[in-house]
Design an enzyme around this catalytic site. Structure first.
Site, mmCIF file in Angstrom:
data_model
loop_
_atom_site.group_PDB
_atom_site.id
_atom_site.type_symbol
_atom_site.label_atom_id
_atom_site.label_comp_id
_atom_site.label_asym_id
_atom_site.label_seq_id
_atom_site.Cartn_x
_atom_site.Cartn_y
_atom_site.Cartn_z
ATOM 1 N N TYR A 283 40.127 27.605 55.778
ATOM 2 C CA TYR A 283 39.787 27.877 54.487
ATOM 3 C C TYR A 283 38.213 28.134 55.271
ATOM 4 O O TYR A 283 37.183 27.907 55.213
ATOM 5 C CB TYR A 283 39.678 27.403 53.292
ATOM 6 C CG TYR A 283 38.988 27.844 52.615
ATOM 7 C CD1 TYR A 283 39.900 28.628 51.689
ATOM 8 C CD2 TYR A 283 37.791 27.083 51.430
ATOM 9 C CE1 TYR A 283 39.341 29.363 50.698
ATOM 10 C CE2 TYR A 283 37.660 27.864 50.468
ATOM 11 C CZ TYR A 283 38.066 28.886 49.682
ATOM 12 O OH TYR A 283 37.545 29.708 48.819
ATOM 13 N N ASP B 156 25.316 29.789 44.823
ATOM 14 C CA ASP B 156 26.483 30.581 45.387
ATOM 15 C C ASP B 156 27.124 31.319 43.642
ATOM 16 O O ASP B 156 28.173 30.598 42.253
ATOM 17 C CB ASP B 156 28.116 29.675 45.462
ATOM 18 C CG ASP B 156 30.139 30.265 44.787
ATOM 19 O OD1 ASP B 156 29.525 31.418 45.692
ATOM 20 O OD2 ASP B 156 30.513 29.460 44.739
ATOM 21 N N ASP C 59 37.783 33.256 50.704
ATOM 22 C CA ASP C 59 37.217 33.391 49.488
ATOM 23 C C ASP C 59 36.566 34.864 49.133
ATOM 24 O O ASP C 59 35.103 34.853 49.685
ATOM 25 C CB ASP C 59 36.055 32.258 48.918
ATOM 26 C CG ASP C 59 35.563 32.473 47.469
ATOM 27 O OD1 ASP C 59 35.534 33.305 46.597
ATOM 28 O OD2 ASP C 59 34.753 31.348 47.393
ATOM 29 N N ASP D 137 35.475 35.956 46.139
ATOM 30 C CA ASP D 137 34.552 36.250 44.875
ATOM 31 C C ASP D 137 35.122 36.829 44.035
ATOM 32 O O ASP D 137 36.876 36.642 43.543
ATOM 33 C CB ASP D 137 33.449 36.581 44.920
ATOM 34 C CG ASP D 137 32.660 35.514 45.563
ATOM 35 O OD1 ASP D 137 33.515 34.135 45.669
ATOM 36 O OD2 ASP D 137 31.464 35.306 46.383
ATOM 37 N N HIS E 277 41.614 35.754 48.703
ATOM 38 C CA HIS E 277 41.633 34.959 46.366
ATOM 39 C C HIS E 277 40.797 35.485 45.660
ATOM 40 O O HIS E 277 39.272 35.604 47.008
ATOM 41 C CB HIS E 277 41.807 32.822 46.161
ATOM 42 C CG HIS E 277 40.776 31.948 46.317
ATOM 43 N ND1 HIS E 277 39.926 32.281 45.642
ATOM 44 C CD2 HIS E 277 40.272 31.316 47.498
ATOM 45 C CE1 HIS E 277 38.616 31.379 46.088
ATOM 46 N NE2 HIS E 277 38.722 30.816 47.700
ATOM 47 N N GLU F 214 38.947 35.683 41.782
ATOM 48 C CA GLU F 214 38.742 35.078 40.217
ATOM 49 C C GLU F 214 38.876 36.396 39.523
ATOM 50 O O GLU F 214 38.139 37.614 39.654
ATOM 51 C CB GLU F 214 38.285 33.737 40.687
ATOM 52 C CG GLU F 214 36.607 34.778 41.303
ATOM 53 C CD GLU F 214 35.689 33.588 41.692
ATOM 54 O OE1 GLU F 214 34.367 33.165 40.728
ATOM 55 O OE2 GLU F 214 35.659 33.329 42.595
ATOM 56 N N CYS G 211 30.314 28.858 40.457
ATOM 57 C CA CYS G 211 30.295 28.156 40.751
ATOM 58 C C CYS G 211 31.237 27.572 39.845
ATOM 59 O O CYS G 211 30.952 27.096 39.560
ATOM 60 C CB CYS G 211 29.916 26.707 41.723
ATOM 61 S SG CYS G 211 30.569 24.852 41.961
ATOM 62 N N ARG H 154 43.035 33.707 41.813
ATOM 63 C CA ARG H 154 42.664 32.220 41.196
ATOM 64 C C ARG H 154 41.960 32.109 40.192
ATOM 65 O O ARG H 154 41.687 33.624 39.708
ATOM 66 C CB ARG H 154 41.357 31.860 41.680
ATOM 67 C CG ARG H 154 40.324 31.445 41.476
ATOM 68 C CD ARG H 154 38.591 30.292 42.205
ATOM 69 N NE ARG H 154 37.739 30.247 41.377
ATOM 70 C CZ ARG H 154 36.692 29.844 41.750
ATOM 71 N NH1 ARG H 154 36.452 29.765 43.297
ATOM 72 N NH2 ARG H 154 35.751 29.648 41.180
ATOM 73 N N GLU I 207 41.761 26.779 39.389
ATOM 74 C CA GLU I 207 40.611 26.182 39.382
ATOM 75 C C GLU I 207 40.289 24.611 38.300
ATOM 76 O O GLU I 207 40.620 25.015 37.520
ATOM 77 C CB GLU I 207 39.412 26.752 39.907
ATOM 78 C CG GLU I 207 37.774 26.421 40.005
ATOM 79 C CD GLU I 207 38.066 25.922 41.133
ATOM 80 O OE1 GLU I 207 38.776 24.574 42.021
ATOM 81 O OE2 GLU I 207 37.276 26.773 41.846
ATOM 82 N N ASN J 202 42.325 22.549 44.930
ATOM 83 C CA ASN J 202 40.806 22.792 45.296
ATOM 84 C C ASN J 202 39.987 21.068 45.383
ATOM 85 O O ASN J 202 40.232 20.974 44.117
ATOM 86 C CB ASN J 202 40.064 23.736 45.058
ATOM 87 C CG ASN J 202 38.732 23.150 45.220
ATOM 88 O OD1 ASN J 202 38.082 22.867 46.698
ATOM 89 N ND2 ASN J 202 37.771 23.938 44.628
#
Length: 302
Positions: free
Chosen positions: A48, A62, A89, A91, A116, A118, A126, A161, A191, A213
């Site tokens: 990952y 983040d 990731d 974002d 992924h 989101e 985060c 996500r 999430e 996660n």
């Protein structure tokens, strides 16, 4: 030696096959290429690439400050050194739907097996912090549709996500997950689930792979891989774990220098030179040099 001998398309096909088998895919987060090699050697099924790790590595929080180029560059470095599939990731896709489409193609070119996207408002934060905001459903679905349409390799995994659980509750998360799958998402990353029952509820709501996660210091309890497999989770990530372990050791080492004047007491905790050379395959490079560079320069006077 050098790079993986397995093509990105073959890694993607293998990732899809593993997910189709129903067996859990364990994907620790690699904070650099060397840690990705270690993950592979230890027998995990995937790697990952965490946005939080990349941000932290750059000395940034983040909150969506990293760029597509930064993410793609580090992703390519990691994907190249391992035979394992890498999931990255991405974002919120670095912009509007057209940006999302470009993100997909750039990360395909980087050699990862999937990404992924989101449904947070940009700038994101985060997923285990309070104060998150999510976009409306149509905006979230446009991101996924743009990603699916832009994909050139049909085996490239596009995961959606959703962070809506922490804002509007589990029922909203189930509804959002269903809509994201209908829009073309190949997998769902719910999430900040509160417990195993919530993972099971998402599993029952959709017919695509579900990711858990297991980040430390977050909203979710640190369930075992067996507990997650038992409720039907297909992928588990440990996104920041290796970075946290490494930085914890680094901080203790620096404190030891200050306190003791040397690192003698910490040497038994360190990776040895021999182990490092084994991991980066010094022997393979040495053999390559011996086989290729066989010319004799002793009589070269120019």
């Amino acid at each position: 030696m050098l790079h993986s001998t397995i093509t990105p398309s073959a890694k993607r096909a293998a990732f899809r096959a593993r997910l189709a088998s129903g067996e859990l895919v364990r994907m620790p987060g690699a904070f650099n290429p060397l840690s990705a090699k270690l993950i592979e050697e230890k027998g995990f099924e995937g790697v990952y690439i965490s946005g939080a790790v990349l941000s932290a590595d750059l000395g940034l929080p983040d909150i969506g400050l990293t760029t597509l180029s930064e993410v793609a560059g580090r992703s390519a470095q990691i994907a190249r050194v391992t035979d394992l599939p890498a999931l990255v990731d991405a974002d919120t896709g670095f912009g509007e739907p057209m940006n999302v489409a470009r993100t997909v193609q750039i990360l395909e070119d980087a050699g990862v097996a999937g990404l992924h996207l989101e449904d947070q408002v940009n700038p994101k934060r985060c997923g285990h912090l309070d104060g998150k905001q999510v976009v409306d459903e149509q905006t979230a679905l446009k991101r996924i549709r743009a990603a699916v349409e832009a994909r050139r390799d049909p085996d490239f995994l596009i995961m959606a996500r959703t962070d809506i659980r922490g804002i509007d509750g589990l029922e909203a998360a189930k509804d959002r997950a269903k809509a994201l799958v209908d829009a073309g998402a190949d997998a769902i990353f719910p999430e900040a689930m509160a417990d195993l029952a919530e993972f099971a509820a998402i599993r029952a709501a959709v017919d695509v792979p579900v990711l858990a996660n297991m980040t430390e210091f977050g909203k979710s309890e640190l369930f075992t891989t067996q507990q997650l497999a038992d409720v039907g989770v297909n992928i588990v990530i440990f996104p920041v774990s290796l970075l946290r372990l490494a930085m914890g050791a680094a901080e203790r080492g620096l404190d030891t220098i200050l306190a003791e004047g040397s690192l003698t007491s910490r040497v038994p905790e360190m990776q040895t030179r021999a182990r490092l050379y084994e991991l980066v395959d010094y022997a393979g490079y040495s053999s390559f040099d011996a086989d290729i560079y066989t010319f004799d320069l002793r009589n070269n006077h120019n």
